[in-house]
Design a protein around this motif. Sequence first.
Motif, short mmCIF file in Angstrom:
data_model
loop_
_atom_site.label_atom_id
_atom_site.label_comp_id
_atom_site.label_asym_id
_atom_site.label_seq_id
_atom_site.Cartn_x
_atom_site.Cartn_y
_atom_site.Cartn_z
N PRO A 59 0.76 -1.40 0.12
CA PRO A 59 0.01 0.16 -0.02
C PRO A 59 0.94 1.22 -0.10
N TRP A 60 0.22 2.44 -0.10
CA TRP A 60 0.80 3.60 -0.17
C TRP A 60 1.90 3.71 0.97
N PRO A 61 1.69 3.56 2.27
CA PRO A 61 2.66 3.53 3.46
C PRO A 61 4.07 2.74 2.98
N GLY A 62 3.66 1.60 2.29
CA GLY A 62 5.04 0.74 1.99
C GLY A 62 5.80 1.65 0.94
N TRP A 63 5.17 2.30 -0.19
CA TRP A 63 5.80 3.05 -0.92
C TRP A 63 6.66 4.10 -0.27
N ILE A 105 9.87 2.83 1.09
CA ILE A 105 10.65 2.73 -0.17
C ILE A 105 11.44 3.88 -0.28
N GLU A 106 10.75 4.99 -0.32
CA GLU A 106 11.38 6.41 -0.62
C GLU A 106 12.21 6.80 0.54
N THR A 107 11.93 6.34 1.83
CA THR A 107 12.64 6.59 2.88
C THR A 107 13.97 5.78 2.84
N ALA A 108 13.80 4.65 2.39
CA ALA A 108 15.13 3.81 2.30
C ALA A 108 15.88 3.95 1.12
N GLU A 109 15.54 4.66 -0.22
CA GLU A 109 16.38 5.10 -0.98
C GLU A 109 16.99 6.41 -0.72
N SER A 110 16.41 7.24 0.24
CA SER A 110 16.96 8.46 0.66
C SER A 110 18.26 8.19 1.55
N ALA A 111 17.89 7.40 2.39
CA ALA A 111 19.13 6.82 3.20
C ALA A 111 20.30 5.97 2.48
N LEU A 112 19.86 5.30 1.46
CA LEU A 112 20.94 4.82 0.72
C LEU A 112 21.77 5.79 0.04
N SER A 141 19.07 10.98 -2.96
CA SER A 141 18.20 9.79 -3.00
C SER A 141 19.07 8.94 -4.38
N VAL A 142 19.12 7.71 -4.03
CA VAL A 142 19.43 6.58 -5.15
C VAL A 142 18.45 5.30 -5.08
N LYS A 143 18.24 5.10 -6.24
CA LYS A 143 17.08 4.10 -6.46
C LYS A 143 17.73 2.86 -6.02
N ILE A 144 16.51 1.93 -5.57
CA ILE A 144 17.00 0.50 -5.11
C ILE A 144 16.68 -0.25 -6.49
N PRO A 145 17.56 -1.00 -7.01
CA PRO A 145 17.42 -1.60 -7.89
C PRO A 145 16.83 -3.17 -8.26
N ASP A 146 16.45 -3.67 -6.82
CA ASP A 146 16.40 -5.19 -6.88
C ASP A 146 14.87 -5.54 -6.23
N ALA A 203 8.30 -3.69 3.67
CA ALA A 203 7.71 -4.37 4.81
C ALA A 203 8.00 -3.45 6.08
N THR A 204 8.82 -2.44 6.05
CA THR A 204 9.13 -1.79 7.30
C THR A 204 8.06 -0.60 7.39
N ALA A 205 7.04 -0.57 6.74
CA ALA A 205 6.26 0.57 7.06
C ALA A 205 5.17 0.35 7.99
N THR A 206 4.66 1.62 8.53
CA THR A 206 3.75 1.45 9.57
C THR A 206 2.50 1.75 9.24
N GLY A 207 1.57 1.46 9.41
CA GLY A 207 0.11 1.83 8.82
C GLY A 207 -0.38 0.98 7.79
N ASP A 208 -1.42 1.30 7.22
CA ASP A 208 -2.08 0.59 6.19
C ASP A 208 -3.22 1.34 5.36
N GLU A 209 -3.35 0.90 4.42
CA GLU A 209 -4.62 1.87 3.61
C GLU A 209 -5.84 1.50 4.24
N PRO A 210 -6.67 2.59 4.43
CA PRO A 210 -8.03 2.27 4.99
C PRO A 210 -8.91 1.27 4.28
N ALA A 211 -9.62 0.53 4.81
CA ALA A 211 -10.81 -0.43 4.47
C ALA A 211 -11.74 0.23 3.84
N TRP A 212 -12.35 -0.26 2.69
CA TRP A 212 -13.36 0.36 1.87
C TRP A 212 -14.67 -0.36 2.21
#
Length: 459
Positions: A414-418, A421-428, A436-441, A450-459
């Motif tokens: 979900p969006w928090p997962g993305w 990923i942005e946070t991890a690329e900034s750290a890399l 910020s450097v893209k993660i290639p794999d 998977a390190t994200a906290t939170g989830d998308e709201p249910a509909w």
Amino acid sequence: MLRVAVVGSGPSGVYAAQTLVQQREVPGVRVDVLDRLPCPYGLVRYGVAPDHEKIKSLQGSLRTVLEDERIRFLGNVEVGGERLTTARLLELYHAVVYCVGAARDRLLGIPGEELAGVHSATAFVSWYSAHPDATAEDFGLAGVRSAVVIGAGNVAVDVTRILARGVAELRPTDMPEPALGALAGSGIREVAMVARRGPSQGRFTTKELRELGTLPGVDTQVRAAELALDPAYADPAAAAALPAVNRRNVEVLRDWTTHGREAGARRITLRFFLRPVEVLGDADGRVTGVRFERTAPDGRGGVTGTGVHEDIEAQLVLRSVGYQGVPLPGLPFDAARGTVPHAGGRVLRDGRASVGEYVAGWIKRGPTGVIGTNRPCAKETASSLLQDAAALARRALPADPLDALRAAGLSPVPWPGWLAIETAESALGRSLGRRSVKIPDWPTLLAAAATATGDEPAW
């Protein structure tokens, strides 16, 4: 509430979702934007060259749309496989809009194309853009002195520019570290970009063309004799009748014949009226060059062969002669056009509109236009869907489709997962002394998500 799935989170998919939720005729529309990758933005992330910051900044406007509370991004969801067929997807939503692009490049169809060192520009772009499906290779750049890029569009210009650029200008970008390292160790000194037709028929835009002539330490050359073969180059009246972008391209190339530049460490040569007929190789099966046939205008907008041949040395050949759509299991497909048959964006099965199924973007119209072309294309499709909304909404649906996706064995990002990923690329990037450097794999992307906290709201 009308529940819609948009398959593909590139510009066409995002524009379709935006149109659906922002219109007022059909209230209560909710859209899930599904993507096979855990990252959004499609070719804006994985197709725009890393040194084109202005175009890449379009991600900001796409991001604003995907953060709308009526839209939910779900990455890492592959449609068309055993876990999620197109038929099953339509059971979970009132309507599905397929915006899956055109993923396959066209072949040259000439002898020697299978030689080592011959690649598609698509594969090269995916590699330096950190697409997780890209092969983990360096394209043998350390052993390459001369490269040939076959094509005359913006992708051909992009890969030519990336090959010729100095690493100092690429380091501030988000290019993945392996690609940056390979380009830094490149032995390339000559890049020839070759077109089978004339300068007035190039498909590159003027901004991208001009950029080739401004690269630090690079000498960009054209041959006046080749340009003169083009009637629209030689005849001012014919040049004046060209579309504006083609006319500007001719003017830029004409200027390059009269204004010399200091010889740089690398050289780009733009060649015209040459058609590839054979890729040449050595006894070890590696490319050594390309044989071209000189062409000439046929008076009808095309070219004809002259029987005169020229060999251009190359240890790397990149073909950039267009894209093709690929079939998505469960959807009809027109192999000749590389698109899904449709009428106004409504998918056609045996000539009749398939209830609840729609297409937008390249899989609808073919690989034509620029990023902005996707907006009216997506609006047309959304308009067709909204016209059908009353009938579509009568069908009862299961509970939240996110639960069904997980029950099928999928692990949607979900969006928090993305955002993770942005946070991890900034750290890399910080760890490498870069931005910020893209993660290639795949594994690292999914681990970051998977390190994200939170989830998308249910509909």
